[in-house]
Design a protein around this motif. Structure first.
Motif, PDB file in Angstrom:
ATOM      1  N   ALA A 349     -65.031  55.583  75.038  1.00 42.56           N
ATOM      2  CA  ALA A 349     -63.953  56.055  75.909  1.00 42.56           C
ATOM      3  C   ALA A 349     -62.596  55.758  75.284  1.00 42.56           C
ATOM      4  CB  ALA A 349     -64.064  55.393  77.278  1.00 42.56           C
ATOM      5  N   ASP A 350     -61.560  56.368  75.841  1.00 39.01           N
ATOM      6  CA  ASP A 350     -60.195  56.109  75.387  1.00 39.01           C
ATOM      7  C   ASP A 350     -59.601  54.875  76.055  1.00 39.01           C
ATOM      8  OD1 ASP A 350     -59.826  58.542  73.750  1.00 39.01           O
ATOM      9  OD2 ASP A 350     -60.056  59.557  75.684  1.00 39.01           O
ATOM     10  N   ILE A 351     -60.099  54.552  77.245  1.00 39.52           N
ATOM     11  CA  ILE A 351     -59.598  53.398  77.982  1.00 39.52           C
ATOM     12  C   ILE A 351     -60.751  52.815  78.799  1.00 39.52           C
ATOM     13  CG2 ILE A 351     -58.828  54.796  79.950  1.00 39.52           C
ATOM     14  CD1 ILE A 351     -56.463  52.829  80.245  1.00 39.52           C
ATOM     15  N   ALA A 352     -60.753  51.499  78.952  1.00 34.18           N
ATOM     16  CA  ALA A 352     -61.814  50.828  79.706  1.00 34.18           C
ATOM     17  C   ALA A 352     -61.212  49.695  80.515  1.00 34.18           C
ATOM     18  CB  ALA A 352     -62.896  50.295  78.773  1.00 34.18           C
ATOM     19  N   VAL A 353     -61.838  49.419  81.658  1.00 36.15           N
ATOM     20  CA  VAL A 353     -61.394  48.323  82.506  1.00 36.15           C
ATOM     21  C   VAL A 353     -62.596  47.455  82.846  1.00 36.15           C
ATOM     22  CG1 VAL A 353     -61.680  49.596  84.685  1.00 36.15           C
ATOM     23  CG2 VAL A 353     -60.038  47.716  84.552  1.00 36.15           C
ATOM     24  N   ALA A 354     -62.353  46.161  82.976  1.00 36.46           N
ATOM     25  CA  ALA A 354     -63.422  45.212  83.282  1.00 36.46           C
ATOM     26  C   ALA A 354     -62.976  44.260  84.380  1.00 36.46           C
ATOM     27  CB  ALA A 354     -63.808  44.434  82.030  1.00 36.46           C
ATOM     28  N   THR A 355     -63.920  43.845  85.208  1.00 37.94           N
ATOM     29  CA  THR A 355     -63.630  42.886  86.280  1.00 37.94           C
ATOM     30  C   THR A 355     -64.619  41.739  86.244  1.00 37.94           C
ATOM     31  OG1 THR A 355     -65.079  44.031  87.883  1.00 37.94           O
ATOM     32  CG2 THR A 355     -62.764  44.718  87.786  1.00 37.94           C
ATOM     33  N   THR A 356     -64.108  40.547  86.441  1.00 35.65           N
ATOM     34  CA  THR A 356     -64.948  39.370  86.603  1.00 35.65           C
ATOM     35  C   THR A 356     -64.219  38.416  87.542  1.00 35.65           C
ATOM     36  OG1 THR A 356     -66.052  37.516  85.484  1.00 35.65           O
ATOM     37  CG2 THR A 356     -64.013  38.325  84.476  1.00 35.65           C
ATOM     38  N   GLY A 357     -64.913  37.942  88.594  1.00 38.83           N
ATOM     39  CA  GLY A 357     -64.211  37.134  89.582  1.00 38.83           C
ATOM     40  C   GLY A 357     -65.137  36.427  90.547  1.00 38.83           C
ATOM     41  N   ILE A 358     -64.540  35.827  91.563  1.00 38.57           N
ATOM     42  CA  ILE A 358     -65.273  35.053  92.578  1.00 38.57           C
ATOM     43  C   ILE A 358     -64.955  35.668  93.938  1.00 38.57           C
ATOM     44  CG2 ILE A 358     -65.690  32.762  93.563  1.00 38.57           C
ATOM     45  CD1 ILE A 358     -64.429  31.621  90.948  1.00 38.57           C
ATOM     46  N   ALA A 359     -65.884  36.477  94.428  1.00 34.41           N
ATOM     47  CA  ALA A 359     -65.664  37.153  95.707  1.00 34.41           C
ATOM     48  C   ALA A 359     -65.899  36.224  96.890  1.00 34.41           C
ATOM     49  CB  ALA A 359     -66.555  38.382  95.812  1.00 34.41           C
ATOM     50  N   GLY A 360     -66.685  35.184  96.703  1.00 34.74           N
ATOM     51  CA  GLY A 360     -66.937  34.224  97.767  1.00 34.74           C
ATOM     52  C   GLY A 360     -68.205  34.547  98.552  1.00 34.74           C
ATOM     53  N   PRO A 361     -68.558  33.714  99.505  1.00 35.17           N
ATOM     54  CA  PRO A 361     -67.796  32.528  99.920  1.00 35.17           C
ATOM     55  C   PRO A 361     -68.006  31.297  99.035  1.00 35.17           C
ATOM     56  CG  PRO A 361     -69.728  32.775 101.302  1.00 35.17           C
ATOM     57  CD  PRO A 361     -69.708  33.975 100.406  1.00 35.17           C
ATOM     58  N   GLY A 362     -69.037  31.331  98.176  1.00 32.78           N
ATOM     59  CA  GLY A 362     -69.275  30.195  97.288  1.00 32.78           C
ATOM     60  C   GLY A 362     -68.833  30.492  95.874  1.00 32.78           C
ATOM     61  N   GLY A 363     -69.108  29.553  94.961  1.00 26.75           N
ATOM     62  CA  GLY A 363     -68.846  29.746  93.548  1.00 26.75           C
ATOM     63  C   GLY A 363     -67.482  29.331  93.058  1.00 26.75           C
ATOM     64  N   SER A 364     -66.676  28.738  93.951  1.00 29.36           N
ATOM     65  CA  SER A 364     -65.305  28.404  93.550  1.00 29.36           C
ATOM     66  C   SER A 364     -65.211  27.009  92.960  1.00 29.36           C
ATOM     67  CB  SER A 364     -64.378  28.510  94.762  1.00 29.36           C
ATOM     68  OG  SER A 364     -64.725  27.534  95.726  1.00 29.36           O
ATOM     69  N   THR A 365     -64.107  26.761  92.294  1.00 30.24           N
ATOM     70  CA  THR A 365     -63.739  25.441  91.803  1.00 30.24           C
ATOM     71  C   THR A 365     -62.272  25.230  92.166  1.00 30.24           C
ATOM     72  OG1 THR A 365     -62.955  26.211  89.657  1.00 30.24           O
ATOM     73  CG2 THR A 365     -65.312  25.730  89.841  1.00 30.24           C
ATOM     74  N   PRO A 366     -61.773  23.997  92.082  1.00 30.92           N
ATOM     75  CA  PRO A 366     -60.347  23.776  92.362  1.00 30.92           C
ATOM     76  C   PRO A 366     -59.443  24.631  91.488  1.00 30.92           C
ATOM     77  CG  PRO A 366     -61.499  21.685  92.358  1.00 30.92           C
ATOM     78  CD  PRO A 366     -62.489  22.718  91.885  1.00 30.92           C
ATOM     79  N   GLU A 367     -59.858  24.874  90.249  1.00 28.36           N
ATOM     80  CA  GLU A 367     -59.039  25.671  89.340  1.00 28.36           C
ATOM     81  C   GLU A 367     -59.215  27.171  89.573  1.00 28.36           C
ATOM     82  OE1 GLU A 367     -61.274  23.384  88.248  1.00 28.36           O
ATOM     83  OE2 GLU A 367     -59.808  21.746  88.037  1.00 28.36           O
ATOM     84  N   LYS A 368     -60.384  27.553  90.116  1.00 24.83           N
ATOM     85  CA  LYS A 368     -60.685  28.961  90.341  1.00 24.83           C
ATOM     86  C   LYS A 368     -61.199  29.129  91.767  1.00 24.83           C
ATOM     87  CE  LYS A 368     -61.894  29.592  85.468  1.00 24.83           C
ATOM     88  NZ  LYS A 368     -62.968  29.951  84.499  1.00 24.83           N
ATOM     89  N   PRO A 369     -60.286  29.260  92.724  1.00 25.98           N
ATOM     90  CA  PRO A 369     -60.692  29.388  94.126  1.00 25.98           C
ATOM     91  C   PRO A 369     -61.319  30.749  94.421  1.00 25.98           C
ATOM     92  CG  PRO A 369     -58.329  29.674  93.925  1.00 25.98           C
ATOM     93  CD  PRO A 369     -58.825  29.271  92.563  1.00 25.98           C
ATOM     94  N   VAL A 370     -61.953  30.831  95.591  1.00 27.59           N
ATOM     95  CA  VAL A 370     -62.459  32.117  96.047  1.00 27.59           C
ATOM     96  C   VAL A 370     -61.301  33.124  96.090  1.00 27.59           C
ATOM     97  CG1 VAL A 370     -63.361  33.358  98.055  1.00 27.59           C
ATOM     98  CG2 VAL A 370     -64.384  31.180  97.370  1.00 27.59           C
ATOM     99  N   GLY A 371     -61.564  34.313  95.588  1.00 24.83           N
ATOM    100  CA  GLY A 371     -60.519  35.337  95.526  1.00 24.83           C
ATOM    101  C   GLY A 371     -59.920  35.488  94.139  1.00 24.83           C
ATOM    102  N   THR A 372     -60.360  34.633  93.205  1.00 26.43           N
ATOM    103  CA  THR A 372     -59.865  34.754  91.829  1.00 26.43           C
ATOM    104  C   THR A 372     -60.536  35.934  91.140  1.00 26.43           C
ATOM    105  OG1 THR A 372     -59.512  32.364  91.650  1.00 26.43           O
ATOM    106  CG2 THR A 372     -59.667  33.607  89.593  1.00 26.43           C
TER     107      THR A 372
END
Length: 423
Positions: A349-372
């Protein structure tokens, strides 16, 4: 000329049905310069119907009612109005013929109940029902309510909408004596408070006849600029000046000044530039690709989408370095960058987008809260080089809200890069 909408039906008051009729009617009336000042939900009780009509006719030139015109015992609108105005019923022959023909084609007899459906209030203008049986009515309410009109329509949306388009709007458009221009200002990536502060100067100096409404929604906030007056050209010019002033103040946060979605603008831009796109998704689970392919014509620019939810999939399908995940974590700008680059290179492709994150409700850390979320965007330059950037954002919501907002951030990242690309 001002209007009030009354929606009749116990089901609306009990929460069993969502009132979709009133917004449709309000939009149609607004287009011919008739503002709606009140929307009322009313029970099927005849006295409640009459009380609602009386209070509404005291405040508005035009009252439109939906519901209660069918053949069942809880359809009481017509008789309640007839008793209020002290009028009889007459047979509307064209409506009766349509009903009779409908049943003849199905080899069914026309019952007295069906004939009763064609009865309209004396002195009314019958509104043909092209989608059902019961006709609507436009009633001049003189002498008791001189200068007032009452419109009765079925509650079935398809029937009501055709009546509005074919009869009601053409009837009242010449009587409105006003013009209204509504222009949406679609924004992305900005909250209501910040947007308000950016356009405060414009809002504080709105010309007479122009209003500004904030329309918050699941992924942000949009605006509606409305201008009314008696001269069409002046109304449109004043509205345009305000919209342009807002767009100048809000800058890149404005992505359109028409009723379009962000994904529609992205696809349109891709097609205009002759570019192709691919997506690599983790936390959004395919939502970015789904939104893009919801747009008609997206097959002309959308190549492929990968849902690389696990770390193993990111490594195997996108070529993400395991050491990058180990050092920075899966939710990080470096990983988002490698996901986007891998997606770009492997898809062509000519352009690409990628996502990686924490949708919740678990999986968070103090540095990476839910919603990151980390969004990576990779694109090719005319010279063949690849440009890759990643952004880290924090959203606030439950899992579904976060996924939707993550996808919005990805689409926003695509649009920003697309505007910068020269091909």
């Amino acid at each position: 000329m001002k209007a009030i909408i009354i929606s009749v039906g116990d089901e609306l008051l009990k929460g069993h049905r969502v009132n979709t009729n009133a917004p449709f009617i309000a939009r149609e009336l607004s287009d011919i310069g008739i503002p709606v000042t009140r929307i009322v939900a009313c029970s099927d009780d005849p006295q409640a119907i009459r009380d609602s009509i009386v209070s509404s006719l005291a405040d508005a030139d035009l009252v439109l009612m939906t519901g209660g015109l069918g053949p069942t015992n809880d359809d009481r609108t017509r008789d309640a109005v007839r008793e209020l105005l002290g009028r009889g019923l007459v047979l509307d022959e064209p409506s009766f013929e349509r009903i009779a023909e409908y049943f003849r084609r199905r080899n069914r007899p026309v019952s007295d109940i069906m004939k009763d459906q064609a009865m309209v209030i004396e002195g009314s203008v019958a509104i043909p029902n092209t989608k059902g049986t019961a006709p609507g009515m436009i009633i001049d309410c003189a002498p008791r309510f001189a200068g007032r009109h009452l419109v009765l329509m079925p509650g079935v949306p398809t029937e009501m909408e055709e009546m509005m388009r074919l009869t009601v709007i053409p009837f009242f458009a010449p009587l409105s004596g006003a013009f209204i221009r509504h222009t949406p200002v679609m924004t992305t990536g900005i909250g209501e408070s910040l947007l308000a502060s950016m356009i405060a100067e414009v809002e504080d100096s709105l010309p007479s006849g122009t209003t500004l409404a904030y329309l918050p929604h699941a992924v942000g906030v949009s605006l509606m600029v409305s201008t009314s007056g008696t001269d069409k050209e002046s109304v449109e010019e004043e509205n345009r000046r305000v919209v342009e002033a807002i767009a100048a103040k809000a800058g890149h946060f404005v992505y359109a000044t028409s009723e379009v979605t962000l994904e529609e603008v992205v696809v349109k831009t891709l097609l205009e530039k002759g570019l192709t796109v691919a997506v690599a998704e983790s936390c959004t689970g395919g939502l970015v690709g789904s939104r893009l392919t919801d747009v008609p014509g997206s097959s002309g620019c959308f190549l492929e989408g990968l849902v690389t939810y696990s770390n193993q999939a990111k490594v195997r399908l996108l070529g993400v370095d395991p050491a990058t995940i180990e050092e920075h974590g899966a939710v990080s700008e470096p990983v988002a960058s490698e996901m986007a680059r891998g997606c770009l290179e492997r898809s062509g492709a000519d352009i690409a987008v990628a996502t990686t994150g924490i949708a919740g409700p678990g999986g968070s850390t103090p540095e990476k809260p839910v919603g990151t979320v980390c969004v990576g965007v990779a694109s090719k330059s005319p010279d063949g080089s690849v440009q890759v950037e990643a952004t880290r954002l924090i959203m606030y919501g439950d899992r579904r809200q976060n996924k939707l907002r993550f996808s919005e951030a990805a689409l926003r990242g695509l649009l920003v890069r697309l505007k910068e690309m020269e091909f």
